[in-house]
Write an enzyme that holds these catalytic residues in place. Sequence first.
Site, mmCIF file in Angstrom:
data_model
loop_
_atom_site.group_PDB
_atom_site.id
_atom_site.type_symbol
_atom_site.label_atom_id
_atom_site.label_comp_id
_atom_site.label_asym_id
_atom_site.label_seq_id
_atom_site.Cartn_x
_atom_site.Cartn_y
_atom_site.Cartn_z
ATOM 1 N N GLU A 102 -13.671 0.941 -0.953
ATOM 2 C CA GLU A 102 -13.675 1.585 0.426
ATOM 3 C C GLU A 102 -13.199 2.861 -0.346
ATOM 4 O O GLU A 102 -12.131 3.820 0.530
ATOM 5 C CB GLU A 102 -13.639 0.910 2.027
ATOM 6 C CG GLU A 102 -14.075 0.553 3.034
ATOM 7 C CD GLU A 102 -14.150 1.255 3.779
ATOM 8 O OE1 GLU A 102 -13.738 1.740 4.142
ATOM 9 O OE2 GLU A 102 -14.756 -0.085 4.260
ATOM 10 N N GLY A 103 -13.111 2.852 -1.389
ATOM 11 C CA GLY A 103 -12.484 4.021 -2.712
ATOM 12 C C GLY A 103 -11.294 3.237 -2.956
ATOM 13 O O GLY A 103 -10.111 3.069 -2.490
ATOM 14 N N ILE A 112 -22.330 -5.573 -1.646
ATOM 15 C CA ILE A 112 -22.610 -4.967 -0.239
ATOM 16 C C ILE A 112 -22.270 -5.950 0.591
ATOM 17 O O ILE A 112 -22.107 -6.936 0.343
ATOM 18 C CB ILE A 112 -24.188 -4.846 -0.355
ATOM 19 C CG1 ILE A 112 -24.939 -3.809 -1.370
ATOM 20 C CG2 ILE A 112 -24.153 -4.210 1.705
ATOM 21 C CD1 ILE A 112 -23.791 -2.185 -1.571
ATOM 22 N N GLN A 114 21.616 -13.364 -2.191
ATOM 23 C CA GLN A 114 21.286 -12.353 -1.813
ATOM 24 C C GLN A 114 20.295 -11.484 -2.688
ATOM 25 O O GLN A 114 19.271 -10.857 -2.209
ATOM 26 C CB GLN A 114 22.418 -11.467 -1.968
ATOM 27 C CG GLN A 114 24.021 -11.413 -1.303
ATOM 28 C CD GLN A 114 24.324 -9.932 -1.419
ATOM 29 O OE1 GLN A 114 24.220 -9.630 -2.768
ATOM 30 N NE2 GLN A 114 25.395 -10.166 -0.879
ATOM 31 N N GLU A 170 -23.976 1.388 -6.438
ATOM 32 C CA GLU A 170 -25.007 0.917 -7.251
ATOM 33 C C GLU A 170 -23.950 0.761 -8.415
ATOM 34 O O GLU A 170 -23.570 1.518 -8.362
ATOM 35 C CB GLU A 170 -26.214 1.831 -7.188
ATOM 36 C CG GLU A 170 -26.700 2.379 -5.867
ATOM 37 C CD GLU A 170 -27.780 3.620 -5.807
ATOM 38 O OE1 GLU A 170 -29.204 4.280 -7.387
ATOM 39 O OE2 GLU A 170 -28.267 3.799 -4.762
ATOM 40 N N GLY A 227 -24.889 2.431 -10.952
ATOM 41 C CA GLY A 227 -23.874 3.032 -11.002
ATOM 42 C C GLY A 227 -23.416 4.330 -10.583
ATOM 43 O O GLY A 227 -22.762 5.320 -10.815
ATOM 44 N N SER A 252 -8.102 3.248 -4.928
ATOM 45 C CA SER A 252 -6.416 4.170 -5.241
ATOM 46 C C SER A 252 -6.526 5.124 -6.205
ATOM 47 O O SER A 252 -6.041 5.977 -5.276
ATOM 48 C CB SER A 252 -5.611 3.492 -5.919
ATOM 49 O OG SER A 252 -4.827 2.491 -4.525
ATOM 50 N N ASP A 261 -14.119 7.881 6.375
ATOM 51 C CA ASP A 261 -12.615 7.805 6.384
ATOM 52 C C ASP A 261 -12.541 7.275 7.669
ATOM 53 O O ASP A 261 -10.762 7.400 7.676
ATOM 54 C CB ASP A 261 -12.527 9.723 7.050
ATOM 55 C CG ASP A 261 -13.181 10.981 5.935
ATOM 56 O OD1 ASP A 261 -12.647 10.744 4.808
ATOM 57 O OD2 ASP A 261 -13.034 11.691 6.705
ATOM 58 N N ARG A 273 -11.353 3.462 5.841
ATOM 59 C CA ARG A 273 -10.633 3.907 4.875
ATOM 60 C C ARG A 273 -9.223 2.859 5.667
ATOM 61 O O ARG A 273 -8.404 1.979 5.690
ATOM 62 C CB ARG A 273 -10.102 4.919 4.480
ATOM 63 C CG ARG A 273 -10.789 4.564 3.196
ATOM 64 C CD ARG A 273 -11.116 6.211 2.308
ATOM 65 N NE ARG A 273 -12.212 5.896 1.725
ATOM 66 C CZ ARG A 273 -12.697 7.523 0.857
ATOM 67 N NH1 ARG A 273 -12.094 8.670 0.804
ATOM 68 N NH2 ARG A 273 -13.257 7.002 -0.325
HETATM 69 N N1 CAA Z 1 -16.270 14.504 5.793
HETATM 70 C C1 CAA Z 1 -17.710 14.556 5.937
HETATM 71 N N2 CAA Z 1 -18.388 15.418 4.538
HETATM 72 C C2 CAA Z 1 -17.611 15.415 3.157
HETATM 73 C C3 CAA Z 1 -16.517 14.735 3.487
HETATM 74 C C4 CAA Z 1 -15.716 14.241 4.551
HETATM 75 N N3 CAA Z 1 -14.706 13.416 4.612
HETATM 76 N N4 CAA Z 1 -15.733 14.648 1.922
HETATM 77 C C5 CAA Z 1 -16.594 14.934 1.660
HETATM 78 N N5 CAA Z 1 -18.001 15.554 2.346
HETATM 79 C C6 CAA Z 1 -18.546 16.378 1.950
HETATM 80 C C7 CAA Z 1 -19.066 17.834 1.309
HETATM 81 O O1 CAA Z 1 -18.153 18.882 1.860
HETATM 82 C C8 CAA Z 1 -19.069 18.572 0.993
HETATM 83 O O2 CAA Z 1 -20.331 19.066 1.681
HETATM 84 P P1 CAA Z 1 -21.366 20.153 1.062
HETATM 85 O O3 CAA Z 1 -22.846 19.467 0.752
HETATM 86 O O4 CAA Z 1 -22.167 20.778 2.623
HETATM 87 O O5 CAA Z 1 -20.713 21.171 -0.379
HETATM 88 C C9 CAA Z 1 -19.719 17.033 -0.352
HETATM 89 O O6 CAA Z 1 -19.610 15.710 1.082
HETATM 90 C C10 CAA Z 1 -19.595 16.801 -1.453
HETATM 91 O O7 CAA Z 1 -18.421 16.296 -1.058
HETATM 92 P P2 CAA Z 1 -17.485 16.591 -2.352
HETATM 93 O O8 CAA Z 1 -18.049 17.819 -3.286
HETATM 94 O O9 CAA Z 1 -16.297 16.177 -2.949
HETATM 95 O O10 CAA Z 1 -18.244 14.882 -2.870
HETATM 96 P P3 CAA Z 1 -17.812 14.930 -4.639
HETATM 97 O O11 CAA Z 1 -18.596 14.174 -5.838
HETATM 98 O O12 CAA Z 1 -16.554 15.279 -5.287
HETATM 99 O O13 CAA Z 1 -17.200 13.051 -3.848
HETATM 100 C C11 CAA Z 1 -16.016 11.838 -3.487
HETATM 101 C C12 CAA Z 1 -16.061 12.801 -3.602
HETATM 102 C C13 CAA Z 1 -14.431 11.714 -2.627
HETATM 103 C C14 CAA Z 1 -14.564 10.768 -4.544
HETATM 104 C C15 CAA Z 1 -16.489 10.761 -3.071
HETATM 105 O O14 CAA Z 1 -17.951 9.954 -3.685
HETATM 106 C C16 CAA Z 1 -16.069 8.631 -3.024
HETATM 107 O O15 CAA Z 1 -15.216 9.140 -1.432
HETATM 108 N N6 CAA Z 1 -15.976 8.137 -3.886
HETATM 109 C C17 CAA Z 1 -15.925 7.189 -3.197
HETATM 110 C C18 CAA Z 1 -16.749 5.960 -3.460
HETATM 111 C C19 CAA Z 1 -16.521 5.125 -2.007
HETATM 112 O O16 CAA Z 1 -14.998 5.047 -1.063
HETATM 113 N N7 CAA Z 1 -16.913 3.944 -1.460
HETATM 114 C C20 CAA Z 1 -16.553 2.896 -1.269
HETATM 115 C C21 CAA Z 1 -18.479 2.037 -1.102
HETATM 116 S S1 CAA Z 1 -18.608 1.186 0.678
HETATM 117 C C22 CAA Z 1 -17.285 -0.145 0.315
HETATM 118 O O17 CAA Z 1 -16.709 -0.197 0.107
HETATM 119 C C23 CAA Z 1 -17.169 -1.247 1.823
HETATM 120 C C24 CAA Z 1 -16.802 -2.628 1.559
HETATM 121 O O18 CAA Z 1 -17.812 -2.686 1.440
HETATM 122 C C25 CAA Z 1 -15.660 -2.736 2.288
#
Ligand code: CAA
Length: 383
Positions: free
Chosen positions: A361-362, A157, A277, A127, A129, A364, A238, A241
């Site tokens: 997808e996150g 999206i 070279q 979103e 924000g 770097s 996961d 990526r």
């Molecule tokens: N698998 C399963 N669960 C997970 C996990 C994983 N890999 N990573 C974290 N969790 C769980 C944690 O265990 C935790 O669970 P509980 O509530 O039960 O304790 C919960 O998720 C919260 O985890 P964190 O405290 O680690 O969360 P955070 O707020 O610190 O955020 C972050 C973690 C890694 C920064 C995450 O916000 C993130 O990955 N951000 C990037 C977002 C992203 O990649 N967006 C991509 C958008 S889609 C896209 O780009 C598609 C496209 O168009 C190509």
Amino acid sequence: MDFELTSEHREIQTLAREFAASEIAPFASEWDRDRRFPAEVFSKLADLGLMGVCVPEEFDGAGCDFLSYVLVLEELSRADAGVGVTLAVHTSACTLPLLMFGTTAQIAQYVPPLARGEALGAFALTEAGAGSDAGAIVSHGTESATGWHLAGTKQWITNGSFADTFIVFARTETGVEGPRGISAFILDASQVAVTREEHKLGLNSSSTVDLVFDTDVLADRLLGERGRGFGVAMATLDGGRIGIGAQAVGIAQAALDAACAYAKERRAFGKAIGEFQAIQQKLATMATEIEAARLLVYRAAMLKEHGKPHTVAGAQAKLFASEVARRQTSEAIQVLGGYGYTKEAPVERYFRDAKVTEIYEGTSEIQRLVIARSLLGELGRPS
Ligand code: CAA
């Protein structure tokens, strides 16, 4: 340890490579210029079974493994990274989480049309924000007599204008902030409205949109457990990526191919420039970095395939491959010189397309955060 692809892997790699060479590469610069989503390509990919390459046969997929899917993504992205990301989001970010978290009825309803390529998938988490801080989403779901009322807006999206099935994330639990209290839902295209198509630096053959939704859904549209949607999103990413890592490898390989061809053909100071070279050093570094990226991506894919932890391996693969793609597509422009900076050659497109692999997808920075947390445990988390 075996670094060889099996004959089945080579077969699917060849299939995707030949398809990309005849049906995608000749048209990629035109689609880029016209910002055209090549819908016809996905019908042809469906005919080859590649819209559901790693989906089990019982759900109308091709029944191949995750590495096969990664090989397909690499080959398609080598020809057109926009086609690559469309398939990547359709598969890793929609079809696979449905298989992973869906009920028997949800899988039976949604997966076969996606795997057959009759429906296209999308994933709506981000979103305005809530980008890197995905847990900050404010779209919300309120429980109703029959299910949920969902309302919110989503940004960036992929596949938005063409998708039939969306996985959408909304906050459902009151009094819970951050990543907890989010749920995942399955929405149809009729339940979301596209409000804007993004104009991007690259990936112009893919669709990236803003969405709005304000809709009632039945209870059976909840994907996974109520309030556990963040886990659905993270597990999806996961795997996703790894696919973006493969996309980056494909783009970088295309840049290397173009640089090698030019080095053999272009003459300066009475010789082919490949005899100097300075050019040889560039090509050797490109090839080495791309191979290292490829191995990280394939390793992460095999870990996922074998049900082993792959969060860190996937983050490392995407991080390294995307930075290699950005760096080495720039080097390819340098090898081609002024010609590389023009629309006459494809390398400027590779350079523009590569950049986003460091962002979506996150970013770097987020991949480094994921890796650092695995090294440092609680110390690596903000207090
Ligand atoms: N698998 C399963 N669960 C997970 C996990 C994983 N890999 N990573 C974290 N969790 C769980 C944690 O265990 C935790 O669970 P509980 O509530 O039960 O304790 C919960 O998720 C919260 O985890 P964190 O405290 O680690 O969360 P955070 O707020 O610190 O955020 C972050 C973690 C890694 C920064 C995450 O916000 C993130 O990955 N951000 C990037 C977002 C992203 O990649 N967006 C991509 C958008 S889609 C896209 O780009 C598609 C496209 O168009 C190509």
